[in-house]
Enzyme design. Structure first.
Site, PDB file in Angstrom:
ATOM      1  N   HIS A 264     129.611  17.479 -46.591  1.00  0.00           N
ATOM      2  CA  HIS A 264     128.603  18.364 -46.070  1.00  0.00           C
ATOM      3  C   HIS A 264     127.787  18.915 -47.221  1.00  0.00           C
ATOM      4  O   HIS A 264     126.507  18.333 -46.974  1.00  0.00           O
ATOM      5  CB  HIS A 264     129.211  19.875 -45.632  1.00  0.00           C
ATOM      6  CG  HIS A 264     128.189  20.809 -45.033  1.00  0.00           C
ATOM      7  ND1 HIS A 264     127.981  21.065 -43.771  1.00  0.00           N
ATOM      8  CD2 HIS A 264     127.607  21.932 -45.993  1.00  0.00           C
ATOM      9  CE1 HIS A 264     126.768  21.987 -43.720  1.00  0.00           C
ATOM     10  NE2 HIS A 264     126.617  22.252 -44.923  1.00  0.00           N
ATOM     11  N   GLU A 265     128.228  19.249 -48.341  1.00  0.00           N
ATOM     12  CA  GLU A 265     127.273  19.487 -49.451  1.00  0.00           C
ATOM     13  C   GLU A 265     126.820  18.280 -50.016  1.00  0.00           C
ATOM     14  O   GLU A 265     125.505  18.059 -50.283  1.00  0.00           O
ATOM     15  CB  GLU A 265     128.199  20.108 -50.563  1.00  0.00           C
ATOM     16  CG  GLU A 265     128.686  21.476 -50.315  1.00  0.00           C
ATOM     17  CD  GLU A 265     127.945  22.392 -49.587  1.00  0.00           C
ATOM     18  OE1 GLU A 265     126.565  22.583 -49.780  1.00  0.00           O
ATOM     19  OE2 GLU A 265     128.311  23.185 -48.670  1.00  0.00           O
ATOM     20  N   HIS A 268     123.420  17.503 -48.110  1.00  0.00           N
ATOM     21  CA  HIS A 268     122.326  18.517 -48.628  1.00  0.00           C
ATOM     22  C   HIS A 268     121.757  17.904 -49.708  1.00  0.00           C
ATOM     23  O   HIS A 268     120.551  17.838 -50.163  1.00  0.00           O
ATOM     24  CB  HIS A 268     122.956  19.914 -49.018  1.00  0.00           C
ATOM     25  CG  HIS A 268     123.024  20.820 -47.742  1.00  0.00           C
ATOM     26  ND1 HIS A 268     122.171  21.042 -46.829  1.00  0.00           N
ATOM     27  CD2 HIS A 268     124.121  21.544 -47.647  1.00  0.00           C
ATOM     28  CE1 HIS A 268     122.548  21.918 -45.947  1.00  0.00           C
ATOM     29  NE2 HIS A 268     123.717  22.463 -46.395  1.00  0.00           N
ATOM     30  N   GLU A 294     120.053  21.984 -42.984  1.00  0.00           N
ATOM     31  CA  GLU A 294     121.304  22.007 -42.488  1.00  0.00           C
ATOM     32  C   GLU A 294     121.442  20.744 -41.527  1.00  0.00           C
ATOM     33  O   GLU A 294     122.860  20.194 -41.359  1.00  0.00           O
ATOM     34  CB  GLU A 294     121.729  23.325 -41.658  1.00  0.00           C
ATOM     35  CG  GLU A 294     122.911  23.684 -41.260  1.00  0.00           C
ATOM     36  CD  GLU A 294     123.787  23.934 -42.458  1.00  0.00           C
ATOM     37  OE1 GLU A 294     123.276  24.163 -43.799  1.00  0.00           O
ATOM     38  OE2 GLU A 294     125.012  23.850 -42.448  1.00  0.00           O
TER      39      GLU A 294
HETATM   40 ZN    ZN Z   1     125.136  23.743 -45.261  1.00  0.00          ZN
END
Ligand code: ZN
Length: 494
Positions: A264-265, A268, A294
Site C-alpha cells: 500500500h505505502e 503511494h 489513494e
Molecule cells: Zn493510503
C-alpha cells in the site's frame, strides 16, 4: 528572468527549506526520536512551521504573487511554477477571508478535541467528545462561510480533499455502489468461507523487513530515490520525487499486515517517485488529491496485490524468508488474503465491506452538514446504519463512532476520498485491460513493470497538474461510474 520572478523564486526556495525542515523533523519524530526527545523536536517543528506560515501568509508575499500572476512574467514561468503561483494565490485569497481571531479559536478547539477524542475512545465514552464535536461542526461550517461564501459547506469540505469533486457526483456513484453491493454481500457471505488465520506462527520482524524489501523492489519502488523506516502506523512522506520515504510496522504473529502495508505505502511512493522531474520543487510535484493518491496505493494493494498472479513470481521467495509459510500453498495464501467478513473496524476491513464502512461515514457527514442531525443522536444513527449495512451493532462506541480520528481534528469530508479511490481503480482496471490485455498473464510472467509503466504514463507523471475528474476523463474516456468496481467484485467473489 524578470524581477518579480526572481523575487518569487527566492521566497519560494526559502519556504521550501522551512517546509523541508518540518517534514524531516516529523519523519524523525515518528520513526526514530525516543519519547524523551519528542518535546524538543516538537518545539523545533513549531519554530520552522511558524516561519513558513508567516512567510507564506504575509501581505508582502500575497502582493508579490498577485503582481506576478498579472504580469507578463507569469507566462514565461514553467508549467509547475505557474501551477504553484496560481494555487497559492487562490488558497491565500480564501484564507485571508478568515478572521485571525476566529482561526486561532478554531485551532485551539481542534487541539482540545483531539485530546478529548483520545480520552473518549480510550474509555469508550462518547459524552467526553460530544460537546467538542458539536463546536467543531459549528466552527467548520462558519469557516466554510468565510472561505467560500455562497457555497454549500459540505461541498467546500469535499473540495479540500478531492478538488473538483462534488456531492452530486458522489451521491450518484455511492448510491449505485450501495445498491449493487448490499445484495452482493449477502450472496458472498452465504457462500462457504475459507478458514481464517492459517498462517498462525511467529514471524521474525527482521525477516518481515526482508519481505518488505523484496515486495517493494518487486512492485518498482526506487531505493535510489526512496528509503524505509519503522513507525507505529505505516505512512508515506515525500520531500521530492527523488526522496520518498515509507514506513511499516511488524507484528510477530501477523506477517500479512506488514506485507500489505508495504504494498500500500509502496503504491503511494511509486506515484510520488514517478512525477515528471520537470515538476520537482514546485507545488505540482506531489498529488494533493487524496482520492486519486489513494487510488494508486489501493491499485497495488487490492487490484494487483490480492490476485494470485501477483504472487506467482514472489511467493516462493517469501516462503524462503518466512519458513512458517512453507506449509501454506499459494492457493491457500490467496484465499486467506481475500476474506470477506463484516467486522467493526474500518482500517481492518476487506476490500468489499470497506466500501460500506465509507458509505456509512459519508451518510453520517451528510446528516451532520446537510440534515442538521444533533450531535447526541449520532452514536444511535451510526449503530443503526452499521446494523443495516454490516449486520451487527458495535459492542461499544470505541468500536463504533469513536474509532476514527478524522472528526477529532475537523477533517470532515475526507472519508469519501478513500472510496472514490476504489471507484477510480475499477475504471483504471478496465482502461488498463483495454490497452494491455490480460493483466494476469503479465503478472504471472513477471512483467509487473508493464503495469506500473502504464500507471506512470497515464497518471503519475502529471503530479498535481490534472484534477481527479480530468484524469478519469483522459484515461477512461467517460464520466465517473461505480459499475466497473462492482463488476470487479462480482467476477472475483461470485
Ligand atoms: Zn493510503
Amino acid at each position: 528572468m524578470g524581477k518579480l520572478t526572481e523575487e518569487f523564486l527566492k521566497k519560494w526556495e526559502e519556504l521550501g527549506y522551512y517546509r523541508r525542515a518540518c517534514t524531516l523533523l516529523s519523519w524523525d519524530m515518528y520513526t526514530a526520536t525516543p519519547r524523551g526527545g519528542h518535546p524538543g523536536m516538537a518545539d523545533a517543528m513549531t519554530f520552522f512551521g511558524t516561519k513558513a506560515f508567516e512567510l507564506s501568509t504575509s501581505d508582502a508575499f500575497y502582493h508579490l504573487l498577485k503582481e506576478l500572476k498579472d504580469s507578463g512574467e507569469y507566462d514565461a514561468l514553467s508549467e509547475g511554477m505557474r501551477f504553484t503561483v496560481r494555487t497559492m494565490l487562490r488558497d491565500l485569497e480564501k484564507d485571508r477571508r478568515i478572521p485571525k481571531e476566529f482561526y486561532r479559536d478554531y485551532l485551539a478547539l481542534q487541539s482540545k478535541s483531539m485530546r478529548s477524542w483520545e480520552e473518549a475512545k480510550r474509555s469508550s465514552d462518547y459524552s467526553l467528545f460530544g460537546p467538542d464535536l458539536d463546536g467543531l461542526i459549528r466552527m467548520t461550517k462558519e469557516k466554510c462561510g468565510f472561505t467560500d461564501p455562497g457555497k454549500e459547506p459540505y461541498n467546500v469540505l469535499i473540495d479540500l480533499y478531492e478538488e473538483g469533486m462534488d456531492t452530486d457526483t458522489i451521491d450518484r456513484v455511492f448510491a449505485q455502489l450501495k445498491e449493487g453491493l448490499l445484495p452482493m454481500l449477502e450472496q458472498i457471505l452465504a457462500k462457504p468461507q475459507p478458514k481464517s488465520r492459517i498462517y498462525e506462527g511467529t514471524y521474525d520482524p527482521d525477516a518481515q523487513k526482508k519481505v518488505q524489501q523484496l515486495l517493494l523492489e518487486y512492485i518498482g519502488f526506487s531505493f535510489e530515490n526512496g528509503t524505509v523506516g519503522v513507525s507505529e502506523h505505516p505512512f508515506t512522506t515525500s520531500f521530492s520525487p527523488r526522496d520518498v520515504r515509507v514506513t511499516n510496522h511488524y507484528y510477530e504473529h501477523d506477517p500479512i499486515s506488514s506485507m500489505f502495508s508495504a504494498i500500500h505505502e509502496g503504491g503511494h511512493a511509486i506515484f510520488d517517485q514517478n512525477v515528471d522531474p520537470a515538476l520537482a520543487d514546485t507545488a505540482a510535484q506531489e498529488c494533493p488529491y487524496m482520492g486519486l493518491h489513494e487510488s494508486q496505493s489501493r491499485f497495488f494493494e487490492n487490484i494487483l496485490g490480492r490476485r494470485k498472479s501477483f504472487w506467482v513470481p514472489v511467493y516462493p521467495k517469501i516462503q524462503e524468508l518466512l519458513p512458517d509459510l512453507q506449509d501454506i500453498s499459494l492457493d491457500e495464501f490467496v484465499q486467506e488474503i481475500n476474506h470477506v467478513q463484516c467486522t467493526p473496524i474500518r482500517t481492518q476491513a476487506d476490500e468489499v465491506t470497506y466500501c460500506l464502512h465509507i458509505i456509512l461515514r459519508y451518510e453520517m457527514e451528510q446528516e451532520i452538514f446537510r440534515g442538521g442531525a444533533k450531535v447526541e443522536d449520532l452514536p444511535r444513527l451510526w449503530n443503526e446504519k452499521t446494523k443495516q449495512y454490516l449486520h451487527f451493532v458495535p459492542e461499544n462506541d470505541a468500536q463504533g463512532i469513536l474509532q476514527d480520528m478524522h472528526w477529532s481534528d475537523a477533517s470532515f469530508g475526507y472519508f469519501p476520498s478513500y472510496l472514490l479511490g476504489s471507484i477510480y481503480d475499477g475504471m483504471f482496471l478496465d482502461a488498463m485491460r483495454a490497452d494491455l490485455g490480460d493483466i494476469d498473464s503479465l503478472l504471472e510472467n513477471g512483467q509487473i513493470a508493464v503495469v506500473r509503466g502504464w500507471l506512470n504514463e497515464k497518471i503519475h507523471r502529471f503530479g498535481a497538474l490534472r484534477l481527479p475528474g480530468e484524469v478519469i476523463k483522459e484515461v477512461c474516456g467517460r464520466p465517473l461510474d461505480a459499475e466497473p468496481l462492482l463488476r470487479y467484485f462480482r467476477e472475483k467473489y461470485l
